[in-house]
Design a protein around this motif. Sequence first.
Motif, PDB file in Angstrom:
ATOM      1  N   UNK A   1       0.826  -1.211   0.000  1.00 40.99           N
ATOM      2  CA  UNK A   1       0.000   0.000   0.000  1.00 40.99           C
ATOM      3  C   UNK A   1       0.858   1.257   0.000  1.00 40.99           C
ATOM      4  N   UNK A   2       1.944   1.258   0.794  1.00 37.88           N
ATOM      5  CA  UNK A   2       2.809   2.437   0.820  1.00 37.88           C
ATOM      6  C   UNK A   2       3.277   2.804  -0.579  1.00 37.88           C
ATOM      7  N   UNK A   3       3.717   1.799  -1.332  1.00 39.13           N
ATOM      8  CA  UNK A   3       4.258   2.079  -2.658  1.00 39.13           C
ATOM      9  C   UNK A   3       3.145   2.412  -3.641  1.00 39.13           C
ATOM     10  N   UNK A   4       2.026   1.682  -3.541  1.00 44.38           N
ATOM     11  CA  UNK A   4       0.930   1.918  -4.478  1.00 44.38           C
ATOM     12  C   UNK A   4       0.348   3.320  -4.289  1.00 44.38           C
ATOM     13  N   UNK A   5       0.354   3.828  -3.061  1.00 43.04           N
ATOM     14  CA  UNK A   5      -0.167   5.174  -2.822  1.00 43.04           C
ATOM     15  C   UNK A   5       0.615   6.230  -3.593  1.00 43.04           C
ATOM     16  N   UNK A   6       1.895   5.954  -3.885  1.00 41.12           N
ATOM     17  CA  UNK A   6       2.674   6.900  -4.676  1.00 41.12           C
ATOM     18  C   UNK A   6       2.517   6.633  -6.165  1.00 41.12           C
TER      19      UNK A   6
ATOM     20  N   UNK B   1      -4.956   1.879  -7.627  1.00 40.10           N
ATOM     21  CA  UNK B   1      -3.663   1.555  -8.233  1.00 40.10           C
ATOM     22  C   UNK B   1      -3.106   2.729  -9.011  1.00 40.10           C
ATOM     23  N   UNK B   2      -3.934   3.758  -9.233  1.00 37.35           N
ATOM     24  CA  UNK B   2      -3.423   4.959  -9.880  1.00 37.35           C
ATOM     25  C   UNK B   2      -2.767   5.879  -8.853  1.00 37.35           C
ATOM     26  N   UNK B   3      -2.845   5.516  -7.579  1.00 44.51           N
ATOM     27  CA  UNK B   3      -2.166   6.261  -6.542  1.00 44.51           C
ATOM     28  C   UNK B   3      -3.018   7.338  -5.913  1.00 44.51           C
ATOM     29  N   UNK B   4      -2.596   7.769  -4.720  1.00 43.42           N
ATOM     30  CA  UNK B   4      -3.201   8.933  -4.098  1.00 43.42           C
ATOM     31  C   UNK B   4      -4.531   8.713  -3.409  1.00 43.42           C
ATOM     32  N   UNK B   5      -5.042   7.504  -3.418  1.00 44.58           N
ATOM     33  CA  UNK B   5      -6.356   7.273  -2.841  1.00 44.58           C
ATOM     34  C   UNK B   5      -6.353   5.958  -2.065  1.00 44.58           C
ATOM     35  N   UNK B   6      -6.915   5.978  -0.872  1.00 45.08           N
ATOM     36  CA  UNK B   6      -6.956   4.776  -0.056  1.00 45.08           C
ATOM     37  C   UNK B   6      -6.059   4.925   1.154  1.00 45.08           C
ATOM     38  N   UNK B   7      -5.950   3.851   1.932  1.00 45.95           N
ATOM     39  CA  UNK B   7      -5.070   3.919   3.094  1.00 45.95           C
ATOM     40  C   UNK B   7      -4.567   2.520   3.420  1.00 45.95           C
ATOM     41  N   UNK B   8      -3.482   2.491   4.188  1.00 48.40           N
ATOM     42  CA  UNK B   8      -2.909   1.202   4.572  1.00 48.40           C
ATOM     43  C   UNK B   8      -3.886   0.421   5.443  1.00 48.40           C
ATOM     44  N   UNK B   9      -4.739   1.145   6.172  1.00 48.54           N
ATOM     45  CA  UNK B   9      -5.720   0.443   7.015  1.00 48.54           C
ATOM     46  C   UNK B   9      -6.710  -0.306   6.126  1.00 48.54           C
ATOM     47  N   UNK B  10      -7.094   0.334   5.012  1.00 47.03           N
ATOM     48  CA  UNK B  10      -7.938  -0.361   4.054  1.00 47.03           C
ATOM     49  C   UNK B  10      -7.252  -1.619   3.556  1.00 47.03           C
ATOM     50  N   UNK B  11      -5.939  -1.503   3.261  1.00 48.68           N
ATOM     51  CA  UNK B  11      -5.196  -2.666   2.768  1.00 48.68           C
ATOM     52  C   UNK B  11      -5.219  -3.786   3.794  1.00 48.68           C
TER      53      UNK B  11
END
Lengths: 325, 328
Positions: free
Chosen positions: B59-64, B264-274
């Motif tokens: 998630x950390x990497x996908x968020x970027x 997967x386009x980044x910028x949306x979501x959170x690690x808690x969701x993951x």
Amino acid sequence: MTNDAQPSSRPPLHMRINLPIVIAFACIILLLLIGSLYSKSFLSPEYLLQQLKVASFLGVIATGMMLIILLGQIDLSVPWVLTTGAMMASAATAYGPLGEALAVPFGIACGVAMGLVSGAGVAYLRIPAMIVTLAINVIAQGLMVAYTGGFSPADTASDAMRYLATGNLILGVPNAILVWAAIGALAVFALNRTTFGRAVYAIGNRESAAFLSGAATQRVVMFSFAISGGLAAFGGVLLAGYAGKAAQSMGDAYLLPAIASVVLGGTSILGGRGNYLGTVAGVILVTLLQSILSVMQISEYGRQIIYGAVIVSMLLLYGREKALR
Amino acid sequence: MKEWRFIMAEHRGTLLAFTLFIAMFVIYVSNHPAGFTPNVVQTAANKGVILALVAMAQAFVVLTAGIDLSVGMIFVLCNCVGSYVLGGAPGQVGLGVCAVLATGLACGALNGLIVIYGRLQPIVTTIATGAIFFGIALWLRPYPGTIPDFAADLADTFTGKVFGVVPASLVFLAAVVLLIWVPVRRSVIGRTIYAVGSSEMAAYMSGMPVRRARFTAFVLGGLMAAFGGLFLTFFTYSGEASLANGDNYTLFSIASVVLGGVSLYGGRGSAIGAIFGALAFRAIGDLLFVFDLDPLWQPLFQGLVLGLAVTFGAARLFQIRNRLEMFT
């Protein structure tokens, strides 16, 4: 590609030379030199022909991968689509003479079908290719595991498959090389001389621009994935013919090499730029690298490490993006 | 505009993942022969937490707006390192834990260096570095094994139950969220991670530390994968350089991230969701067992779940107002 009868507006020679392709061929020569220091038989025609034969399996698969990478997408479903092609072709062989005759087309058709599904996901549902193809990979794996019961299937390859992969049609030239040459020639023609090929490059550069120019971008993307799936399955069919039968996880060893040979050949991973000659160079380069590592009797872990390191360092040489400004 | 609508919109993916997890877990537990007992929950939690940690890494990497196809291999490598260093006197074990975490950090940092300062594409880079990490793991552990004085007591503490009820692994996961995710999310770096995922150019123009944020995302990803590897070692008491394990965890981490509502386009979501995505994915996978289906169908079932989750990504199509928007 061969005799471009273009007007005099052709750019000068130093601009036409493609740096990645030159580096890739230079590396091939370097590898051959290193290999010949290690063993005298390395430069013998038999050995080189054998290497080309092994390379042609990868070459068929990499052709499909190149098409997808030119679109700016990626196909991670190669391992199990390849295995599906191999297993389904072998399975068809077991169904009497008709099945044996249709084994090769049936294997390829299975790959095309899977490619169509991922292509539809990418083109019409607009899901990133990476996850669609990953999902298709797992689904193909699931189907094959359920079909075989988790063991290597007992079916063996048909005679036609063996002949394609191991026979010699013309004096000592293995058929596999001819198959790759034919597919390569078709790919070069399609990429450079057809509207389909032009559309592939255009979509790789900017899909919205290609769409506004009237290209049927969604159809092109979907069919490209179908072709890639078909070629991966065909690679599997050839490999099954080479080994005599299909095996579980026979495709795992082909994903990274396929991507690596396309990218090392100078095709931009972002799409839109690339040359089939580069892919040929990349395929030969990767195959030679693998061969040298096994001739030098480096164990599996060393091969993995060297392999990854070589790909990263070659990409650092010429695969870098522009800095953000 | 009322503020709660924005908060809802921001956390919609996380809430959906949470609901999905609860639904799946209720079906799982109500059909389990033993029912809702601490032991059932403990086993489910241990399996789920390992995947949840790897999913956080992804998630950390996908968020970027990147992707890390080497998380599974970092995870396997840390498992192999752990099977050598987690033993002996308490002090040595402590050092061992640090060594495992340092391994993960180093792997993440290598990925980050190559992707950000080498300016290569994350997909190709992490496939290649994944091969390197797996090679090192294979060098460490050609055959599955462990050291003789493995710290089984510590392992049992982490995979056991606190006060005989709450699974310790869940407590650990909560601690990781509170001590790492929440502070990072609220820092400048955390904001930049989101900003880079939305638009790298805009983030750069706003003077945000773009490179440092992307680098931090990869490094934290490595750290999370190391936590996962540590837990796998605690769980199995041994290390194994398993290619299938590495590939599967990479794949499942992507599936969990998608299920967890991280774009997967980044910028949306959170690690808690993951995390909830991972727990839901595990619960769905385990449904096969409680319904007594042939385990042979498990890969196909997981693939179909992943395929279904992936098609939710198409929901974006309902929001576009112009065909051109499809191509962005």
